[in-house]
Write an enzyme that holds these catalytic residues in place. Sequence first.
Site, PDB file in Angstrom:
ATOM      1  CE1 TYR A 187       1.940   1.247   4.876  1.00 24.30           C
ATOM      2  CE2 TYR A 187      -0.212   1.559   3.510  1.00 24.30           C
ATOM      3  CZ  TYR A 187       0.503   0.613   3.775  1.00 24.30           C
ATOM      4  OH  TYR A 187       0.015  -0.527   4.562  1.00 24.30           O
ATOM      5  CB  CYS A 188      -2.931   6.824   2.028  1.00 21.50           C
ATOM      6  SG  CYS A 188      -2.603   8.165   0.997  1.00 21.50           S
ATOM      7  CB  THR A 189      -5.591   5.140  -2.012  1.00 23.27           C
ATOM      8  OG1 THR A 189      -6.415   4.570  -0.388  1.00 23.27           O
ATOM      9  CG2 THR A 189      -6.104   3.885  -2.923  1.00 23.27           C
ATOM     10  N   GLY A 191      -1.556   8.488  -1.557  1.00 30.13           N
ATOM     11  CA  GLY A 191      -0.530   9.445  -1.329  1.00 30.13           C
ATOM     12  C   GLY A 191      -1.369  11.065  -1.143  1.00 30.13           C
ATOM     13  CB  ILE A 216      -1.024   1.683  -2.403  1.00 35.10           C
ATOM     14  CG1 ILE A 216      -1.051   1.795  -0.812  1.00 35.10           C
ATOM     15  CG2 ILE A 216      -1.001   0.294  -2.814  1.00 35.10           C
ATOM     16  CD1 ILE A 216      -2.411   1.218   0.023  1.00 35.10           C
TER      17      ILE A 216
END
Length: 330
Positions: A187-189, A191, A216
């Site tokens: 996951y990241c901010t 995608g 997220i």
Amino acid sequence: MENEEKHPQSALETDFLVLLYYCFTPIEDPETFREEHHIWCLAHHLKGRIIVASEGINGTISGLRVDCEAYMQYVKSYSRFKDIDFKVETTQAHTFEKMHVRIKDEIVHSGLTHIKPWERTGKHLEPAEFKQMKGQDDVILVDFRSTYEHSVGHFKGAVTLDIENFRDFPEKMEELSKFKDKKIITYCTGGIKCEKASAFLLEQGFENVYQLHGGIIKYGIEEGGEDFEGKCYVFDNRVAVDVNKVNPKIVSTCFVCGTLSDRMVNCANPICNNHIPICENCGWQKDGACSAECKVHPEKRAYDGTGYYQKTPNGYNPYIGLVRKRPDNF
Ligand SMILES: [Zn+2]
Ligand SMILES: [Zn+2]
């Protein structure tokens, strides 16, 4: 109703939206595309940062609801972007000062130009699917953001990487090798990093690789952000936003005094520009600086209580690429 007559302008007309989006897709002539895109954005009073590369587009922009909605339609009118996914948040004003549309080698700097996510990448999990899977025994969450981001907020139990930039992550693969038999969810901010990171994991022989689609931000919007602890660092003048409306928790401490604080700022000394949590009190006491040295640095920027500073333009001219014709009467 009487009230409505007194206030004919509805909230919708003065609402601003922030759009966060990316799309990996081949763009044959990025320069031409960039110029057309830039002109369109300026004409619609949008502000923000857009990166165009031969591998796709990545942007965060703000604007009036009507302009942002027109933008989403405009982008989707290109067949290559028809599946693009916009994360849409409401806000009260522009979250950027200018409109930048730039050409780069990659839409997210990973150094992995050979990876083409439209050919192979980790399996996309929608926020609702992610919510179901994240607590299972054989699942490992891996955060692919930088240390200054995950230190102020991350998913409960996630594996984090101590990296200054996303492009440094391949060096940390050794730390993940012990999870090869597990299901990995990256996951990241928003995608975008996961498109490349999860593809890279597959290339490295990981077999069960998933990614949180929309990151997220989308998980917060659609599923309330359960189990995201702390705040999510963002790349506009909001600095960090709340994600979790279900079971929020502060995980970071003030860089100066050590009390729990999730007030993310950039150090007022532009040479340092440390991304850190500083509590309200210390912020004013240190005048936005992270140390005594930074407080007296000759180039220190004026602190206005936000800890957000306009980037210096580095000679960037938003009108470059626009053909300006001199009117006949001049
Ligand atoms: Zn403090
Ligand atoms: Zn500093």
